[in-house]
Design a protein around this motif. Structure first.
Motif, mmCIF file in Angstrom:
data_model
loop_
_atom_site.group_PDB
_atom_site.id
_atom_site.type_symbol
_atom_site.label_atom_id
_atom_site.label_comp_id
_atom_site.label_asym_id
_atom_site.label_seq_id
_atom_site.Cartn_x
_atom_site.Cartn_y
_atom_site.Cartn_z
ATOM 1 N N LYS A 199 0.823 -1.209 0.000
ATOM 2 C CA LYS A 199 0.000 0.000 0.000
ATOM 3 C C LYS A 199 0.856 1.257 0.000
ATOM 4 C CE LYS A 199 -3.789 2.190 2.534
ATOM 5 N NZ LYS A 199 -4.677 2.087 3.725
ATOM 6 N N ALA A 200 1.953 1.237 0.749
ATOM 7 C CA ALA A 200 2.827 2.412 0.814
ATOM 8 C C ALA A 200 3.609 2.614 -0.483
ATOM 9 C CB ALA A 200 3.779 2.286 1.998
ATOM 10 N N TRP A 201 3.952 1.523 -1.156
ATOM 11 C CA TRP A 201 4.780 1.610 -2.371
ATOM 12 C C TRP A 201 3.964 1.467 -3.653
ATOM 13 C CZ3 TRP A 201 8.989 -2.451 -0.624
ATOM 14 C CH2 TRP A 201 9.647 -1.954 0.510
ATOM 15 N N ARG A 202 2.631 1.535 -3.588
ATOM 16 C CA ARG A 202 1.792 1.217 -4.752
ATOM 17 C C ARG A 202 2.141 2.085 -5.958
ATOM 18 N NH1 ARG A 202 -2.812 0.591 -2.621
ATOM 19 N NH2 ARG A 202 -3.455 -1.474 -3.288
ATOM 20 N N ARG A 203 2.240 3.387 -5.799
ATOM 21 C CA ARG A 203 2.504 4.264 -6.949
ATOM 22 C C ARG A 203 3.867 3.984 -7.563
ATOM 23 N NH1 ARG A 203 0.265 10.230 -4.918
ATOM 24 N NH2 ARG A 203 -1.932 9.580 -4.621
ATOM 25 N N GLY A 204 4.866 3.818 -6.712
ATOM 26 C CA GLY A 204 6.196 3.534 -7.230
ATOM 27 C C GLY A 204 6.271 2.190 -7.930
ATOM 28 N N LEU A 205 5.563 1.204 -7.391
ATOM 29 C CA LEU A 205 5.571 -0.119 -8.019
ATOM 30 C C LEU A 205 4.870 -0.093 -9.373
ATOM 31 C CD1 LEU A 205 4.840 -2.363 -4.908
ATOM 32 C CD2 LEU A 205 7.000 -2.153 -6.145
ATOM 33 N N ILE A 206 3.757 0.608 -9.481
ATOM 34 C CA ILE A 206 3.057 0.708 -10.768
ATOM 35 C C ILE A 206 3.914 1.454 -11.785
ATOM 36 C CG2 ILE A 206 1.041 1.688 -11.919
ATOM 37 C CD1 ILE A 206 -0.572 1.086 -9.425
ATOM 38 N N PHE A 207 4.574 2.508 -11.347
ATOM 39 C CA PHE A 207 5.494 3.209 -12.250
ATOM 40 C C PHE A 207 6.618 2.284 -12.709
ATOM 41 C CE2 PHE A 207 9.382 5.740 -12.829
ATOM 42 C CZ PHE A 207 8.967 6.570 -13.877
ATOM 43 N N GLY A 208 7.136 1.478 -11.790
ATOM 44 C CA GLY A 208 8.185 0.527 -12.161
ATOM 45 C C GLY A 208 7.685 -0.523 -13.140
ATOM 46 N N GLY A 229 2.061 -3.404 -19.737
ATOM 47 C CA GLY A 229 1.958 -2.557 -18.560
ATOM 48 C C GLY A 229 0.582 -2.602 -17.917
ATOM 49 N N LEU A 230 -0.476 -2.499 -18.726
ATOM 50 C CA LEU A 230 -1.835 -2.496 -18.180
ATOM 51 C C LEU A 230 -2.201 -3.863 -17.595
ATOM 52 C CD1 LEU A 230 -3.706 -0.412 -20.907
ATOM 53 C CD2 LEU A 230 -3.031 0.327 -18.616
ATOM 54 N N SER A 231 -1.841 -4.931 -18.292
ATOM 55 C CA SER A 231 -2.171 -6.264 -17.775
ATOM 56 C C SER A 231 -1.428 -6.549 -16.472
ATOM 57 C CB SER A 231 -1.846 -7.325 -18.827
ATOM 58 O OG SER A 231 -0.479 -7.264 -19.193
ATOM 59 N N LEU A 232 -0.155 -6.150 -16.390
ATOM 60 C CA LEU A 232 0.592 -6.365 -15.146
ATOM 61 C C LEU A 232 0.031 -5.508 -14.012
ATOM 62 C CD1 LEU A 232 4.336 -6.635 -16.269
ATOM 63 C CD2 LEU A 232 2.759 -8.449 -15.619
ATOM 64 N N THR A 233 -0.462 -4.313 -14.333
ATOM 65 C CA THR A 233 -1.072 -3.474 -13.298
ATOM 66 C C THR A 233 -2.324 -4.127 -12.740
ATOM 67 O OG1 THR A 233 -0.194 -1.486 -14.372
ATOM 68 C CG2 THR A 233 -1.992 -1.194 -12.805
ATOM 69 N N VAL A 234 -3.156 -4.690 -13.634
ATOM 70 C CA VAL A 234 -4.363 -5.387 -13.170
ATOM 71 C C VAL A 234 -3.991 -6.591 -12.302
ATOM 72 C CG1 VAL A 234 -6.373 -6.708 -13.924
ATOM 73 C CG2 VAL A 234 -5.738 -4.601 -15.127
ATOM 74 N N LEU A 235 -3.005 -7.372 -12.740
ATOM 75 C CA LEU A 235 -2.570 -8.521 -11.943
ATOM 76 C C LEU A 235 -1.963 -8.080 -10.618
ATOM 77 C CD1 LEU A 235 -0.967 -10.738 -14.736
ATOM 78 C CD2 LEU A 235 -3.156 -11.083 -13.593
ATOM 79 N N PHE A 236 -1.249 -6.959 -10.628
ATOM 80 C CA PHE A 236 -0.674 -6.427 -9.390
ATOM 81 C C PHE A 236 -1.773 -6.068 -8.387
ATOM 82 C CE2 PHE A 236 0.312 -2.514 -7.064
ATOM 83 C CZ PHE A 236 1.386 -2.927 -6.300
ATOM 84 N N GLU A 237 -2.826 -5.416 -8.852
ATOM 85 C CA GLU A 237 -3.913 -5.031 -7.950
ATOM 86 C C GLU A 237 -4.645 -6.258 -7.418
ATOM 87 O OE1 GLU A 237 -4.597 -2.240 -6.661
ATOM 88 O OE2 GLU A 237 -3.187 -1.000 -7.803
ATOM 89 N N LEU A 238 -4.852 -7.258 -8.259
ATOM 90 C CA LEU A 238 -5.497 -8.482 -7.783
ATOM 91 C C LEU A 238 -4.643 -9.176 -6.725
ATOM 92 C CD1 LEU A 238 -6.851 -9.968 -11.145
ATOM 93 C CD2 LEU A 238 -8.162 -8.841 -9.342
ATOM 94 N N ALA A 239 -3.338 -9.254 -6.968
ATOM 95 C CA ALA A 239 -2.453 -9.866 -5.983
ATOM 96 C C ALA A 239 -2.414 -9.048 -4.694
ATOM 97 C CB ALA A 239 -1.046 -10.008 -6.561
ATOM 98 N N ALA A 240 -2.474 -7.724 -4.811
ATOM 99 C CA ALA A 240 -2.471 -6.874 -3.620
ATOM 100 C C ALA A 240 -3.704 -7.138 -2.755
ATOM 101 C CB ALA A 240 -2.408 -5.405 -4.023
ATOM 102 N N GLN A 241 -4.861 -7.342 -3.387
ATOM 103 C CA GLN A 241 -6.070 -7.626 -2.614
ATOM 104 C C GLN A 241 -5.989 -8.993 -1.947
ATOM 105 O OE1 GLN A 241 -8.275 -5.228 -2.030
ATOM 106 N NE2 GLN A 241 -6.865 -4.010 -3.292
#
Length: 304
Positions: A199-208, A229-241
């Motif tokens: 949660k603290a690093w979300r913006r930096g991780l998405i930028f990365g 980029g978009l598909s990995l962002t969606v997978l990142f959010e699902l994994a975060a939840q």
């Protein structure tokens, strides 16, 4: 098993895996040129994104209705045939060599570890396949951009080696990148990557993620970059939840749930196996009595 028996077991399983890959390569070489079991040839399947381009964007030699790649070296077609055949052989024989790898590792694992590893391999295979399918679908738009970016002033004579290198690179990069949520969940389960950090690093991780997509895609076209980029962002959010739900479950099960770092946890009312412990009251205390003087100790002379 002794160390020598482990080495013999590993050699036997490696031999089975190598033989399976060789047989799969032979099937891949034949499938690349001919139709098998009513399926289109592997060459037709792999060149479909290129053949989907309009005829004006492709170099046509002889019959305009034909879709063919070009080769500029005598042994280029043979090299390409072997390269695609080996790649197809590894994929076709994957159930065999993965089974041999699993059979070698399983005896050293506990029951819960085998179950966890089985889920890990199953989900990882599905994610890799999903990434490869997405790369195959994106390749048509990426190729159209790459071969028409010059405005029609020149036409691209695409070599077969270059085309298949681009295709295989995209398939591998998308497939491996789609393992990101699995890696996040694994690190979260062992306590290395809690949801608070995500949660603290979300913006930096998405930028990365988008920086990685821009650097990793071999074609450097906007379609494959945005798709990855978009598909990995969606997978990142699902994994975060998933990590958030897991951390909440662990926190609720903790005996220190709801306590700050400098607050002591309440003592349990029950006494465990001995039953409940009644609180001590003033009426339950007996009156104090003086301690009697102990009897005189016998000396060494009395004993002797």
């Amino acid at each position: 098993m002794t160390l020598l028996e482990h080495i013999h077991e590993l050699r036997r399983r490696l031999m089975i895996g190598v033989i399976a890959i060789i047989l799969g390569t032979i099937i891949g070489v034949l499938w690349y040129q001919f139709r098998l079991l009513g399926l289109p040839s592997l060459g037709q399947l792999l060149t479909e994104p290129y053949c989907a381009l309009p005829p004006g964007a492709r170099l046509t030699l002889g019959d305009p209705a034909k879709c063919q790649l070009v080769a500029f070296a005598p042994f280029e077609q043979l090299t390409l045939l072997i390269k695609v055949g080996v790649a197809a052989g590894v994929v076709l024989s994957s159930p065999v060599w993965l089974g041999q790898l699993w059979g070698f590792i399983t005896p050293g694992l506990h029951a819960h570890e085998r179950k966890f590893a089985r889920v890990f391999i199953g989900v990882g295979s599905l994610l890799f396949l999903a990434g490869a399918v997405l790369a195959y679908l994106v390749l048509t738009q990426a190729l159209y951009f790459l071969v028409t970016v010059g405005g029609g002033i020149q036409i691209t004579a695409l070599r077969g080696n270059d085309y298949f290198s681009l295709l295989i690179s995209l398939l591998v990069i998308f497939g491996v990148s789609f393992e990101l949520p699995l890696l996040m969940i694994m690190l979260n389960r062992v306590g290395i990557f809690p949801y608070a950090k995500i949660k603290a690093w979300r913006r930096g991780l998405i930028f990365g993620i988008f920086v990685f997509a821009a650097v990793a895609t071999p074609g450097q076209d906007p379609f494959s970059m945005l798709a990855l980029g978009l598909s990995l962002t969606v997978l990142f959010e699902l994994a975060a939840q998933v990590c958030r739900i897991h951390d909440k479950r662990v926190e609720r099960a903790s005996p220190w749930a709801g306590l700050s770092d400098d607050e002591a946890s309440p003592l349990p009312v029950g006494g465990g196996d001995a039953g409940p412990v009644a609180p001590v009251t003033a009426s339950a205390l007996e009156p104090t009595r003086p301690v009697e003087e102990p009897a005189a100790r016998r000396t060494y002379d009395d004993v002797t």
